[in-house]
Design a protein around this motif. Structure first.
Motif, PDB file in Angstrom:
ATOM      1  N   THR A 136       0.821  -1.204   0.000  1.00  0.00           N
ATOM      2  CA  THR A 136       0.000   0.000   0.000  1.00  0.00           C
ATOM      3  C   THR A 136       0.861   1.263   0.000  1.00  0.00           C
ATOM      4  O   THR A 136       2.084   1.213   0.173  1.00  0.00           O
ATOM      5  N   ASN A 137       0.179   2.403  -0.142  1.00  0.00           N
ATOM      6  CA  ASN A 137       0.860   3.698  -0.010  1.00  0.00           C
ATOM      7  C   ASN A 137       0.498   4.368   1.316  1.00  0.00           C
ATOM      8  O   ASN A 137       0.704   5.574   1.479  1.00  0.00           O
ATOM      9  N   LEU A 138      -0.031   3.607   2.263  1.00  0.00           N
ATOM     10  CA  LEU A 138      -0.422   4.171   3.555  1.00  0.00           C
ATOM     11  C   LEU A 138       0.802   4.770   4.260  1.00  0.00           C
ATOM     12  O   LEU A 138       1.880   4.181   4.274  1.00  0.00           O
ATOM     13  N   SER A 139       0.605   5.928   4.868  1.00  0.00           N
ATOM     14  CA  SER A 139       1.696   6.594   5.569  1.00  0.00           C
ATOM     15  C   SER A 139       1.761   6.117   7.017  1.00  0.00           C
ATOM     16  O   SER A 139       0.906   5.367   7.494  1.00  0.00           O
ATOM     17  N   ALA A 140       2.771   6.600   7.724  1.00  0.00           N
ATOM     18  CA  ALA A 140       2.953   6.214   9.122  1.00  0.00           C
ATOM     19  C   ALA A 140       1.844   6.754  10.024  1.00  0.00           C
ATOM     20  O   ALA A 140       1.672   6.281  11.153  1.00  0.00           O
ATOM     21  N   GLN A 141       1.079   7.725   9.539  1.00  0.00           N
ATOM     22  CA  GLN A 141       0.001   8.322  10.342  1.00  0.00           C
ATOM     23  C   GLN A 141      -1.358   7.659  10.094  1.00  0.00           C
ATOM     24  O   GLN A 141      -2.364   8.054  10.688  1.00  0.00           O
ATOM     25  N   ASP A 187      -6.210   8.158   6.374  1.00  0.00           N
ATOM     26  CA  ASP A 187      -4.821   8.591   6.242  1.00  0.00           C
ATOM     27  C   ASP A 187      -4.806  10.050   5.774  1.00  0.00           C
ATOM     28  O   ASP A 187      -4.353  10.360   4.662  1.00  0.00           O
ATOM     29  N   PRO A 188      -5.302  10.968   6.621  1.00  0.00           N
ATOM     30  CA  PRO A 188      -5.488  12.356   6.188  1.00  0.00           C
ATOM     31  C   PRO A 188      -4.205  13.064   5.785  1.00  0.00           C
ATOM     32  O   PRO A 188      -4.243  14.040   5.040  1.00  0.00           O
ATOM     33  N   GLY A 189      -3.047  12.591   6.234  1.00  0.00           N
ATOM     34  CA  GLY A 189      -1.791  13.253   5.888  1.00  0.00           C
ATOM     35  C   GLY A 189      -1.054  12.620   4.728  1.00  0.00           C
ATOM     36  O   GLY A 189       0.095  12.962   4.463  1.00  0.00           O
TER      37      GLY A 189
END
Length: 252
Positions: free
Chosen positions: A69-74, A121-123
């Motif tokens: 995925t491209n999910l970020s750490a936040q 993942d708002p950021g």
């Protein structure tokens, strides 16, 4: 440290998938494809999206995971398992994304016919969510753990050009984790699951492997991909101990 765990019966492939957000050409039904390319995954144009898995019968759920995925750490997620419209469990927590994957293990097995996963993942700097691979289902743990002679490595796809003077110009195309899990003490009761995993992978499916379900974050060591199972031997004569090697490669 817990005994290792495998997830080989992916309910995502057995039920009906719907989502409240999807880019044209990248629907949530793409999660039923075995490849992990972003061009073949589910994409949400907004940074909060919900997928719903509806099953034709009650099934056991213990693990939920997303991969490549491209999910970020936040990023965070909420998972709800329901049976006949009644919530059985609801949990919200950070995704703890690492290496493009995130995993959630429920405290205990729960049965249900609907699983809802909401990702936030708002950021995210990409401005969208890309989910190529997903696992939802039960976990199987053998009677005894694998051997310490097991290995963890990387497999690389590299194009190399060498000049007349011997200079090397490597161009990396892809890399993936590769595990060789040596098990020397499987019990008779473990063999049906081993054969089932070999069948799933032989048909192109993916297996979720957790070297240690207690490891935090799980995404650091987990692998979702195909598995090759060696011949099953019985090196200890009449004892209920079988030896086998699982070769797992991350799905790209």
């Amino acid at each position: 440290m817990q005994i290792c765990a495998f997830g080989y019966r992916n309910l995502v492939l057995l039920g009906s998938l719907t989502a409240d957000q999807a880019v044209a050409g990248l629907p949530v039904s793409n999660l039923q494809l075995p490849q992990g390319a972003a061009s073949l995954g589910w994409r949400s144009p907004v940074l909060t999206a919900t997928l719903t898995l509806t099953l034709s019968q009650v099934e056991t759920v213990r693990a939920v995971s997303v991969h490549r995925t491209n999910l970020s750490a936040q990023a965070s997620w909420t998972v709800v398992v329901s049976r006949a419209g009644v919530e059985q469990v609801r949990t919200s927590q950070p995704c703890q994304t690492l290496n493009g994957q995130a995993l959630l293990i429920l405290p205990a097995d729960v049965t249900g016919d609907t699983v809802q996963v909401t990702l936030e993942d708002p950021g995210n700097p990409d401005g969208y969510l890309s989910i190529p691979l997903c696992f939802i289902g039960a976990l199987w743990q053998p009677v005894r753990n694998y051997s310490t002679s097991s290995t963890d490595s990387w497999d690389y796809g590299i194009d190399e050009t060498t000049s007349l003077s011997g200079k090397e110009f490597p161009q990396a195309r892809w890399s993936r984790r590769k595990l060789s899990i040596v098990h020397q003490s499987l019990g008779d009761v473990d063999l049906p699951a081993v054969r089932a995993m070999a069948s799933v992978s032989g048909q192109g499916g993916n297996i979720l492997f957790l070297p240690d379900p207690d490891r935090v974050p799980l995404a650091e060591t987990a692998l979702f991909g195909r598995v090759a199972v060696s011949e099953i031997s019985n090196p200890f004569g009449p004892a209920d101990r079988h030896a086998v090697t699982f070769t797992l490669t991350e799905r790209l």
